[in-house]
Enzyme design. Structure first.
Site, PDB file in Angstrom:
ATOM      1  N   ARG A   1     -15.836  40.987  18.422  1.00  0.00           N
ATOM      2  CA  ARG A   1     -14.864  42.060  18.191  1.00  0.00           C
ATOM      3  C   ARG A   1     -15.538  43.397  18.417  1.00  0.00           C
ATOM      4  NH1 ARG A   1     -11.479  41.746  12.734  1.00  0.00           N
ATOM      5  NH2 ARG A   1     -13.454  42.392  11.844  1.00  0.00           N
TER       6      ARG A   1
ATOM      7  N   THR B   1     -12.246  49.154  18.225  1.00  0.00           N
ATOM      8  CA  THR B   1     -10.860  48.752  18.522  1.00  0.00           C
ATOM      9  C   THR B   1     -10.461  47.460  17.818  1.00  0.00           C
ATOM     10  OG1 THR B   1     -11.512  47.394  20.406  1.00  0.00           O
ATOM     11  CG2 THR B   1     -11.110  49.726  20.854  1.00  0.00           C
TER      12      THR B   1
ATOM     13  N   ASP C   1     -19.121  39.126   6.625  1.00  0.00           N
ATOM     14  CA  ASP C   1     -19.240  38.816   8.055  1.00  0.00           C
ATOM     15  C   ASP C   1     -19.822  37.415   8.218  1.00  0.00           C
ATOM     16  OD1 ASP C   1     -20.419  38.586  10.741  1.00  0.00           O
ATOM     17  OD2 ASP C   1     -19.767  40.653  10.950  1.00  0.00           O
TER      18      ASP C   1
ATOM     19  N   ASP D   1     -22.943  36.983  10.598  1.00  0.00           N
ATOM     20  CA  ASP D   1     -24.162  37.548   9.999  1.00  0.00           C
ATOM     21  C   ASP D   1     -24.684  36.665   8.869  1.00  0.00           C
ATOM     22  OD1 ASP D   1     -24.357  39.685  11.701  1.00  0.00           O
ATOM     23  OD2 ASP D   1     -23.345  41.100  10.364  1.00  0.00           O
TER      24      ASP D   1
HETATM   25  C1  PRP Z   1     -15.755  37.245  13.694  1.00  0.00           C
HETATM   26  C2  PRP Z   1     -15.225  35.859  13.405  1.00  0.00           C
HETATM   27  C3  PRP Z   1     -14.100  35.718  14.384  1.00  0.00           C
HETATM   28  C4  PRP Z   1     -13.556  37.114  14.454  1.00  0.00           C
HETATM   29  C5  PRP Z   1     -12.297  37.174  13.646  1.00  0.00           C
HETATM   30  O1  PRP Z   1     -16.562  37.237  14.803  1.00  0.00           O
HETATM   31  O2  PRP Z   1     -16.187  34.846  13.518  1.00  0.00           O
HETATM   32  O3  PRP Z   1     -14.492  35.270  15.661  1.00  0.00           O
HETATM   33  O4  PRP Z   1     -14.543  37.983  13.885  1.00  0.00           O
HETATM   34  O5  PRP Z   1     -11.711  38.404  13.746  1.00  0.00           O
HETATM   35  P1  PRP Z   1     -10.300  38.651  14.465  1.00  0.00           P
HETATM   36  O6  PRP Z   1      -9.389  37.594  13.941  1.00  0.00           O
HETATM   37  O7  PRP Z   1      -9.936  40.027  14.007  1.00  0.00           O
HETATM   38  O8  PRP Z   1     -10.505  38.562  15.937  1.00  0.00           O
HETATM   39  P2  PRP Z   1     -17.288  38.570  15.367  1.00  0.00           P
HETATM   40  O9  PRP Z   1     -16.382  39.270  16.320  1.00  0.00           O
HETATM   41  O10 PRP Z   1     -17.801  39.365  14.207  1.00  0.00           O
HETATM   42  O11 PRP Z   1     -18.457  38.004  16.246  1.00  0.00           O
HETATM   43  P3  PRP Z   1     -19.792  37.229  15.792  1.00  0.00           P
HETATM   44  O12 PRP Z   1     -19.358  35.882  15.255  1.00  0.00           O
HETATM   45  O13 PRP Z   1     -20.560  37.081  17.033  1.00  0.00           O
HETATM   46  O14 PRP Z   1     -20.476  38.030  14.719  1.00  0.00           O
HETATM   47  N1  URA Z   2     -14.887  38.508  10.845  1.00  0.00           N
HETATM   48  C1  URA Z   2     -15.661  38.141   9.796  1.00  0.00           C
HETATM   49  O1  URA Z   2     -16.726  37.545   9.975  1.00  0.00           O
HETATM   50  N2  URA Z   2     -15.248  38.446   8.558  1.00  0.00           N
HETATM   51  C2  URA Z   2     -14.089  39.079   8.327  1.00  0.00           C
HETATM   52  O2  URA Z   2     -13.749  39.316   7.142  1.00  0.00           O
HETATM   53  C3  URA Z   2     -13.303  39.454   9.424  1.00  0.00           C
HETATM   54  C4  URA Z   2     -13.710  39.139  10.676  1.00  0.00           C
END
Ligand code: PRP
Ligand code: URA
Length: 209
Positions: free
Chosen positions: A104, A108, A200, A203
């Site tokens: 994400r 945005t 997160d 993370d």
């Molecule tokens: C997180 C999570 C989802 C997304 C959900 O990933 O694992 O993929 O956010 O959010 P959304 O429903 O608003 O799209 P992130 O984009 O943080 O990536 P990462 O797993 O690489 O940290």
């Molecule tokens: N992605 C995450 O990992 N946690 C949240 O709460 C939302 C999006």
């Protein structure tokens, strides 16, 4: 018509409490995500079709059941979906695994695609898309868009925590996709994080914060 299955099994709910807890460290967090995925896999595969086969026991030949066809493919959304793969494979070791890389954009909140590799025989399989978090729904929507282009037999979306906003958005774009989750939380905050959520997920699984 889309359905949302909330898995309220006591073992899942118990583990989810520790997953949410801020004091749970990376090692335990990773183990809990995997254990919850195994328990959720059991429920999400309840409707797999069975066929009869003849089996010879030490006592006699009898008719028993096996899962029919080419079965399953798991498609984690990178990164956090990766944490669910081993747990799913514990129950279905013959499943194929595809990967979709999305993150994400912090400003945005829109998903950016950076990787996509799906099993070549996906048309013959039922796909379960994996991501612990359904927040705005953008990542799940884009991942399912990508998977649909390969024409699998069926697609399910399996997450651990869903926000009402994400469920609604996914429903609008993909009304045919069933959602399996362990909890539907209250709302998103102004930064697009699920409240109360677990923070997160990526993370916490990979120890990057
Ligand atoms: C997180 C999570 C989802 C997304 C959900 O990933 O694992 O993929 O956010 O959010 P959304 O429903 O608003 O799209 P992130 O984009 O943080 O990536 P990462 O797993 O690489 O940290
Ligand atoms: N992605 C995450 O990992 N946690 C949240 O709460 C939302 C999006």
């Amino acid at each position: 018509m889309q359905k949302v299955f909330v898995m309220d099994h006591p073992l899942i709910q118990h583990k989810l409490t520790f997953l949410r807890d801020i004091s749970t460290g990376t090692k335990s967090f990773r183990e809990l995500v995997s254990e919850i995925a195994t328990l959720m896999c059991y429920e999400a595969t309840r409707d797999l079709p069975l066929v009869n086969v003849q089996t010879e026991t030490p006592m006699q030949i009898t008719t028993t059941k096996v899962i029919s066809g080419r079965k399953l493919a798991f498609v984690p959304i990178l990164r956090a979906g990766l944490g669910m793969v081993d747990g799913m494979l514990n129950l279905v070791p013959s499943a194929k695994v595809g990967h979709i890389g999305l993150y994400r954009d912090h400003d945005t909140l829109k998903p950016i695609e950076y990787y996509n590799k799906l099993p070549p025989d996906i048309e013959e399989r039922e796909v379960i898309v994996l991501d612990p978090m359904l927040a705005t729904g953008g990542s799940a929507i884009d991942a399912i868009d990508i998977v649909k282009k390969s024409n699998p037999k069926n697609i399910k979306f399996l997450c651990i925590i869903a926000a009402p906003e994400g469920i609604e958005a996914l429903h609008k774009k993909h009304p045919d996709i069933h959602i399996y989750c362990a909890a539907v939380d209250e709302k998103l905050n102004e930064n697009g994080y699920i409240m109360p959520g677990l923070g997160d997920a990526g993370d916490r699984i990979f120890g990057t914060k």
